[in-house]
Write a protein that holds these residues in place. Structure first.
Motif, PDB file in Angstrom:
ATOM      1  N   LYS A  30       0.688  -1.383   0.090  1.00 16.84           N
ATOM      2  CA  LYS A  30      -0.100   0.076   0.349  1.00 16.84           C
ATOM      3  C   LYS A  30       0.736   0.939  -0.280  1.00 16.84           C
ATOM      4  O   LYS A  30       0.720   2.546  -0.254  1.00 16.84           O
ATOM      5  CB  LYS A  30      -1.073  -0.177   1.123  1.00 16.84           C
ATOM      6  CG  LYS A  30      -2.130  -1.332   1.514  1.00 16.84           C
ATOM      7  CD  LYS A  30      -2.827  -0.766   2.464  1.00 16.84           C
ATOM      8  CE  LYS A  30      -4.043  -2.303   2.949  1.00 16.84           C
ATOM      9  NZ  LYS A  30      -5.153  -2.215   4.144  1.00 16.84           N
ATOM     10  N   SER A  31       1.840   1.248   0.489  1.00 14.93           N
ATOM     11  CA  SER A  31       2.868   2.412   0.252  1.00 14.93           C
ATOM     12  C   SER A  31       3.142   3.018  -1.488  1.00 14.93           C
ATOM     13  O   SER A  31       3.297   2.150  -2.360  1.00 14.93           O
ATOM     14  CB  SER A  31       4.629   2.134   0.537  1.00 14.93           C
ATOM     15  OG  SER A  31       5.325   0.540   0.328  1.00 14.93           O
ATOM     16  N   ASP A  48       7.580  12.590  -1.714  1.00  8.70           N
ATOM     17  CA  ASP A  48       6.776  12.702  -1.453  1.00  8.70           C
ATOM     18  C   ASP A  48       5.145  11.826  -1.144  1.00  8.70           C
ATOM     19  O   ASP A  48       4.263  11.835  -0.039  1.00  8.70           O
ATOM     20  CB  ASP A  48       6.007  14.098  -1.911  1.00  8.70           C
ATOM     21  CG  ASP A  48       7.497  15.306  -2.041  1.00  8.70           C
ATOM     22  OD1 ASP A  48       8.007  15.356  -0.834  1.00  8.70           O
ATOM     23  OD2 ASP A  48       6.869  16.307  -2.963  1.00  8.70           O
ATOM     24  N   GLY A  49       5.383  10.792  -1.507  1.00  8.82           N
ATOM     25  CA  GLY A  49       4.975   9.732  -1.372  1.00  8.82           C
ATOM     26  C   GLY A  49       4.944   9.269   0.514  1.00  8.82           C
ATOM     27  O   GLY A  49       5.091   9.406   0.523  1.00  8.82           O
ATOM     28  N   GLU A  50       3.647   8.239  -0.006  1.00  6.68           N
ATOM     29  CA  GLU A  50       3.851   7.344   1.634  1.00  6.68           C
ATOM     30  C   GLU A  50       4.542   6.591   1.746  1.00  6.68           C
ATOM     31  O   GLU A  50       4.369   5.558   1.235  1.00  6.68           O
ATOM     32  CB  GLU A  50       2.293   7.173   1.929  1.00  6.68           C
ATOM     33  CG  GLU A  50       1.898   6.712   3.414  1.00  6.68           C
ATOM     34  CD  GLU A  50       1.850   7.301   4.399  1.00  6.68           C
ATOM     35  OE1 GLU A  50       0.788   6.967   5.471  1.00  6.68           O
ATOM     36  OE2 GLU A  50       1.936   8.578   3.984  1.00  6.68           O
ATOM     37  N   ARG A  51       5.945   6.893   2.839  1.00  6.18           N
ATOM     38  CA  ARG A  51       6.955   5.776   2.842  1.00  6.18           C
ATOM     39  C   ARG A  51       6.434   4.339   3.461  1.00  6.18           C
ATOM     40  O   ARG A  51       5.928   4.689   4.424  1.00  6.18           O
ATOM     41  CB  ARG A  51       8.113   6.309   3.811  1.00  6.18           C
ATOM     42  CG  ARG A  51       8.935   7.009   2.643  1.00  6.18           C
ATOM     43  CD  ARG A  51       9.999   8.234   3.989  1.00  6.18           C
ATOM     44  NE  ARG A  51       9.010   8.576   4.896  1.00  6.18           N
ATOM     45  CZ  ARG A  51       9.146   8.995   6.158  1.00  6.18           C
ATOM     46  NH1 ARG A  51      10.650   8.838   6.780  1.00  6.18           N
ATOM     47  NH2 ARG A  51       8.319  10.208   7.231  1.00  6.18           N
ATOM     48  N   PRO A  52       6.675   3.488   3.026  1.00  6.17           N
ATOM     49  CA  PRO A  52       6.437   1.829   3.473  1.00  6.17           C
ATOM     50  C   PRO A  52       7.381   2.170   5.439  1.00  6.17           C
ATOM     51  O   PRO A  52       8.093   3.198   5.480  1.00  6.17           O
ATOM     52  CB  PRO A  52       7.955   1.161   3.183  1.00  6.17           C
ATOM     53  CG  PRO A  52       8.936   1.805   2.090  1.00  6.17           C
ATOM     54  CD  PRO A  52       8.126   3.094   1.573  1.00  6.17           C
ATOM     55  N   ASP A  94       4.983   7.887  13.464  1.00  5.97           N
ATOM     56  CA  ASP A  94       4.314   7.714  12.320  1.00  5.97           C
ATOM     57  C   ASP A  94       3.053   7.004  11.701  1.00  5.97           C
ATOM     58  O   ASP A  94       2.185   7.436  10.629  1.00  5.97           O
ATOM     59  CB  ASP A  94       5.036   8.012  11.114  1.00  5.97           C
ATOM     60  CG  ASP A  94       6.441   8.600  10.785  1.00  5.97           C
ATOM     61  OD1 ASP A  94       6.304  10.503  11.391  1.00  5.97           O
ATOM     62  OD2 ASP A  94       7.899   8.337  10.761  1.00  5.97           O
ATOM     63  N   ASP A  95       3.269   6.556  12.967  1.00  2.01           N
ATOM     64  CA  ASP A  95       1.766   4.893  12.448  1.00  2.01           C
ATOM     65  C   ASP A  95       0.019   5.996  13.091  1.00  2.01           C
ATOM     66  O   ASP A  95       0.317   6.754  13.650  1.00  2.01           O
ATOM     67  CB  ASP A  95       1.856   4.464  13.060  1.00  2.01           C
ATOM     68  CG  ASP A  95       3.073   3.029  12.849  1.00  2.01           C
ATOM     69  OD1 ASP A  95       3.279   3.463  11.824  1.00  2.01           O
ATOM     70  OD2 ASP A  95       2.791   2.446  14.131  1.00  2.01           O
TER      71      ASP A  95
END
Length: 239
Positions: free
Chosen positions: A19-20, A138-142, A206-207
């Motif tokens: 999903k990352s 800038d996306g959602e890092r794993p 960051d969760d």
């Protein structure tokens, strides 16, 4: 007794990695870093003839030892997570890394030897993140913990070198696994420094609610709050 991370723990990690916003090439980057760590030098060959490279490929992508399976490798990172054929060690990560030679922000210098070798280049956190995370970084890092769980999916935590490691803590009278400790062990096994970890991964602070794994109820109706779940080998075979 052999003890491993549970299947549910591993499945959750794989779901989260998929999903990352990681590019699939994050897997090749980590394979390269692990190869350098195993060789214990500033540069290392990335070819099927190099045992350290093959070990790194297996650690990050080999999901079955069944030779009858056509696609025994799996890259779990990002929306393009996919299974890979038996030829993956020979024409997968090594070719990808070789192709980075002409890219300005490549994390590796490609050394024209026989076989070709890699040497890590000095990049800023912004450059490193942009290279492996979609959306110009800038996306959602794993999450770091999900990468660690995937990496240690086949690890027997009852082996001598793990029994007294900081990743194991007491929880309700049983040895279980501390998230921070497992993340630190993962960073050590790849020679990642804190800057690398921040650039490539999200940490526990960051969760969000979407990161929570399903909580399984015990037989007495209670719920376990342990951070990482493990089971012995006999239980794993029955599940």
């Amino acid at each position: 007794m052999a003890r491993f991370l549970t299947n549910s723990e591993i499945r959750h990690a794989v779901d989260q990695l998929g999903k990352s916003s990681a590019r699939a090439r994050l897997c090749e980057l980590l394979i390269g870093l692990r190869t350098l760590k195993l060789v214990g030098a500033d540069q290392a060959p990335v070819a099927e003839s190099a045992p350290e490279y093959v070990q790194a490929v297996n650690e990050f992508t080999r999901w079955t030892e069944d030779d009858s399976v056509d696609s025994p490798y799996f890259n779990p990172f990002g929306a393009h997570a996919s299974y890979k054929s038996k030829k993956f060690p020979s024409n997968g990560p090594s070719n990808t890394m070789h192709g980075w030679a002409t890219q300005a922000d490549s994390p590796f210098e490609i050394i024209n030897a026989r076989p070709k070798e890699i040497r890590r280049r000095s990049l800023s956190a912004k450059q490193l993140r942009a290279f492996v995370i979609l959306g110009k970084g800038d996306g959602e890092r794993p999450r770091l913990i999900d990468a660690a769980v995937w990496f240690y999916r086949s690890t027997n935590f009852d082996r001598t070198e793990w029994q007294y490691d900081a990743v194991q803590v007491q929880h309700r009278g049983e040895r279980t696994f501390d998230r921070e400790g497992l993340e630190m062990r993962f960073m050590e096994d790849l020679a990642l420094d804190e800057g690398d970890a921040i650039a490539l991964f999200r940490s526990e602070v960051d969760d969000g609610p979407e990161d929570a794994k399903p909580v399984a109820a015990a037989e007495d109706g209670s719920q376990s709050d342990e951070p990482l779940s493990v089971q012995d080998a006999d239980a794993a075979e029955e599940s």
